[in-house]
Design an enzyme around this catalytic site. Structure first.
Site, PDB file in Angstrom:
ATOM      1  N   GLU A  96      -5.207   2.128  -3.706  1.00 14.19           N
ATOM      2  CA  GLU A  96      -3.736   2.210  -3.810  1.00 14.19           C
ATOM      3  C   GLU A  96      -3.118   1.027  -3.084  1.00 14.19           C
ATOM      4  O   GLU A  96      -2.046   1.106  -2.517  1.00 14.19           O
ATOM      5  CB  GLU A  96      -3.215   3.559  -3.285  1.00 14.19           C
ATOM      6  CG  GLU A  96      -4.044   4.166  -2.170  1.00 14.19           C
ATOM      7  CD  GLU A  96      -3.585   3.755  -0.792  1.00 14.19           C
ATOM      8  OE1 GLU A  96      -2.402   3.918  -0.508  1.00 14.19           O
ATOM      9  OE2 GLU A  96      -4.431   3.293   0.011  1.00 14.19           O
ATOM     10  N   ASP A 107       0.882  -1.167   0.000  1.00 10.78           N
ATOM     11  CA  ASP A 107       0.000   0.000   0.000  1.00 10.78           C
ATOM     12  C   ASP A 107       0.926   1.225   0.000  1.00 10.78           C
ATOM     13  O   ASP A 107       1.964   1.214   0.666  1.00 10.78           O
ATOM     14  CB  ASP A 107      -0.810  -0.122   1.299  1.00 10.78           C
ATOM     15  CG  ASP A 107      -1.774   0.994   1.551  1.00 10.78           C
ATOM     16  OD1 ASP A 107      -2.973   0.711   1.621  1.00 10.78           O
ATOM     17  OD2 ASP A 107      -1.332   2.144   1.741  1.00 10.78           O
ATOM     18  N   ASP A 138      -2.506   9.147  -9.749  1.00  9.05           N
ATOM     19  CA  ASP A 138      -2.726   8.113 -10.783  1.00  9.05           C
ATOM     20  C   ASP A 138      -1.408   7.749 -11.471  1.00  9.05           C
ATOM     21  O   ASP A 138      -1.151   6.578 -11.771  1.00  9.05           O
ATOM     22  CB  ASP A 138      -3.724   8.612 -11.836  1.00  9.05           C
ATOM     23  CG  ASP A 138      -5.164   8.611 -11.316  1.00  9.05           C
ATOM     24  OD1 ASP A 138      -5.374   8.154 -10.171  1.00  9.05           O
ATOM     25  OD2 ASP A 138      -6.058   9.058 -12.053  1.00  9.05           O
ATOM     26  N   ASN A 142      -1.939  12.853  -3.303  1.00  7.68           N
ATOM     27  CA  ASN A 142      -3.077  13.400  -4.062  1.00  7.68           C
ATOM     28  C   ASN A 142      -3.271  14.885  -3.746  1.00  7.68           C
ATOM     29  O   ASN A 142      -3.510  15.695  -4.654  1.00  7.68           O
ATOM     30  CB  ASN A 142      -4.369  12.656  -3.705  1.00  7.68           C
ATOM     31  CG  ASN A 142      -4.563  11.392  -4.526  1.00  7.68           C
ATOM     32  OD1 ASN A 142      -4.016  11.274  -5.618  1.00  7.68           O
ATOM     33  ND2 ASN A 142      -5.335  10.460  -4.016  1.00  7.68           N
TER      34      ASN A 142
HETATM   35  N1  LIG Z   1      -5.046   9.276  -7.416  1.00 11.58           N
HETATM   36  C1  LIG Z   1      -5.727   8.258  -6.918  1.00 11.58           C
HETATM   37  N2  LIG Z   1      -5.976   8.200  -5.600  1.00 11.58           N
HETATM   38  C2  LIG Z   1      -6.635   7.152  -5.111  1.00 11.58           C
HETATM   39  C3  LIG Z   1      -7.103   6.122  -5.961  1.00 11.58           C
HETATM   40  N3  LIG Z   1      -7.725   5.203  -5.190  1.00 11.58           N
HETATM   41  C4  LIG Z   1      -7.663   5.641  -3.915  1.00 11.58           C
HETATM   42  N4  LIG Z   1      -6.995   6.817  -3.864  1.00 11.58           N
HETATM   43  C5  LIG Z   1      -6.707   7.651  -2.684  1.00 11.58           C
HETATM   44  O1  LIG Z   1      -5.772   7.014  -1.844  1.00 11.58           O
HETATM   45  C6  LIG Z   1      -5.883   7.611  -0.565  1.00 11.58           C
HETATM   46  C7  LIG Z   1      -5.694   6.568   0.495  1.00 11.58           C
HETATM   47  O2  LIG Z   1      -5.670   7.211   1.693  1.00 11.58           O
HETATM   48  P1  LIG Z   1      -5.558   6.506   3.078  1.00 11.58           P
HETATM   49  O3  LIG Z   1      -6.289   5.206   3.059  1.00 11.58           O
HETATM   50  O4  LIG Z   1      -5.948   7.493   4.108  1.00 11.58           O
HETATM   51  O5  LIG Z   1      -4.082   6.100   3.216  1.00 11.58           O
HETATM   52  P2  LIG Z   1      -2.754   6.925   3.040  1.00 11.58           P
HETATM   53  O6  LIG Z   1      -2.963   8.378   2.926  1.00 11.58           O
HETATM   54  O7  LIG Z   1      -1.985   6.283   1.957  1.00 11.58           O
HETATM   55  O8  LIG Z   1      -2.069   6.638   4.415  1.00 11.58           O
HETATM   56  P3  LIG Z   1      -1.293   5.353   4.907  1.00 11.58           P
HETATM   57  O9  LIG Z   1      -1.806   4.181   4.126  1.00 11.58           O
HETATM   58  O10 LIG Z   1      -1.633   5.240   6.359  1.00 11.58           O
HETATM   59  O11 LIG Z   1       0.152   5.596   4.700  1.00 11.58           O
HETATM   60  C8  LIG Z   1      -7.258   8.292  -0.502  1.00 11.58           C
HETATM   61  O12 LIG Z   1      -7.079   9.680  -0.491  1.00 11.58           O
HETATM   62  C9  LIG Z   1      -7.916   7.865  -1.809  1.00 11.58           C
HETATM   63  O13 LIG Z   1      -8.740   8.873  -2.343  1.00 11.58           O
HETATM   64  C10 LIG Z   1      -6.851   6.236  -7.359  1.00 11.58           C
HETATM   65  O14 LIG Z   1      -7.229   5.391  -8.173  1.00 11.58           O
HETATM   66  N5  LIG Z   1      -6.165   7.308  -7.781  1.00 11.58           N
END
Ligand SMILES: Nc1nc2c(ncn2[C@@H]2O[C@H](COP(=O)(O)OP(=O)(O)OP(=O)(O)O)[C@@H](O)[C@H]2O)c(=O)[nH]1
Length: 315
Positions: A225, A182, A199, A190
């Protein structure tokens, strides 16, 4: 329930000159074959479909239209058919392909009926080009199992594959490992570089990983992600080494969003099937727990299953 196959044949008794105008009016290819497997009558659609002139088809052995690997079994089927003629409707038996003059194959559906043509018993095949349907089926199957953004398999495929690998691993005793990862602080990526920047990270990472995989590895995007790679026939220590290599590669990659470049990191959980795993789900949960232990430990790291507690299968 209506049984469509193996109905007694309804024999049409006719002559070539009477039948030809009728078969010329049909939208499908018609190929009529005698008991010696020789083509005795075809329509223009058949000539166009197979790329041979009508004159070349009439009198030829039917094998001309059969792909080489299928010729033996096809000849046996034709012999069997004439021993016990029956009408066979379309779309109920196995998939067939025809051989074109240029060596390419055309996927076809075939219906067969017995006729008496010019006084001799013959089999009339209605041959329908199903290229469009087959291509559509393949596309829909592919789309239902893959993620459009990265080209990786989706979660549904991951679960099905992991289930299959669990049965295989238990039966064969061969190790299967999974690395689940992850991105770290992806929300911040983002926020800072836009959704398009995020992306790009997902797409570029998938492209890099694809180049690192063996043919038997199964790379999946199982969440926004979140990714998982099934590594069949791979001991835990080798899976950890692979995961560490991928982690470092990603750490060193430069991603861009417009004119700006930036970096991203991942946290990885690596687990292998054990002899006490009662289902694929145990492995998935273990890998997921390890991933979250890695997040708690500060991120950008690989955390592996403890072999002393969860002893993996070893080949
Ligand atoms: N650009 C993009 N963002 C995505 C996609 N799918 C999910 N996300 C974003 O990935 C982010 C995941 O955030 P969190 O689950 O809070 O995790 P994180 O910020 O990576 O934090 P940790 O996992 O704790 O390190 C969210 O803001 C989602 O909107 C995608 O297909 N494209």
């Amino acid at each position: 329930m209506t049984v469509l196959t193996h109905k007694p044949a309804n024999k049409l008794i006719t002559t070539s000159s009477d039948l030809l105008p009728f078969i010329e009016s049909l939208p499908d290819a018609i190929v009529i074959v005698n008991q010696e497997h020789r083509i005795v009558l075809v329509n223009t659609v058949a000539a166009v479909m197979f790329g041979h002139p009508v004159e070349a088809l009439n009198g030829s052995d039917l094998t001309l239209l059969i792909p080489v690997p299928n010729r033996n079994s096809h000849s046996q089927s034709v012999e069997g058919y004439f021993r016990a003629p029956h009408s066979r409707p379309m779309g109920v038996e196995k998939r067939f392909s025809g051989l074109r003059a240029d060596g390419t194959e055309v996927p076809v559906d075939i219906m067969i009926n017995t006729i008496v043509l010019d006084g001799a018993e013959a089999a009339m095949a209605v041959v329908r080009d199903v290229s469009y349907q087959r291509a559509l089926e393949e596309r829909l199957t592919r789309e239902s199992l893959t993620d459009g953004m990265t080209g990786f398999f989706n979660r549904r495929y991951f679960v099905a594959q992991l289930e299959a690998h669990h049965s295989d691993a238990l039966r064969s005793g061969l190790p299967t490992s999974v690395m689940m990862f992850d991105f770290d602080h992806f929300k911040t990526i983002n926020d800072q570089y836009g959704h398009a920047g995020g992306d790009t990270v997902l797409i570029d990472t998938a492209t890099m990983i694809q180049r690192e995989l063996r043919a038997l590895d199964v790379a999946c995007r199982i969440g926004g992600e979140e990714f998982a790679i099934i590594l069949p026939n791979t001991q835990l220590n080798n899976a950890v080494a692979f995961a560490e290599r991928i982690r470092k590669r990603i750490e060193n990659m430069e991603f861009s969003s417009g004119d700006v470049t930036f970096h991203a990191t991942i946290t990885v959980g690596v687990a292998s099937f054990t002899s006490t795993d009662t289902s694929y789900d145990s492995l998935m949960k273990r890998a997921d727990k390890l991933l979250y232990a890695g997040k708690a430990a500060g991120r950008n790291c690989v955390i592996a299953q403890d072999s002393a507690i969860d002893s993996p299968l070893i080949a």
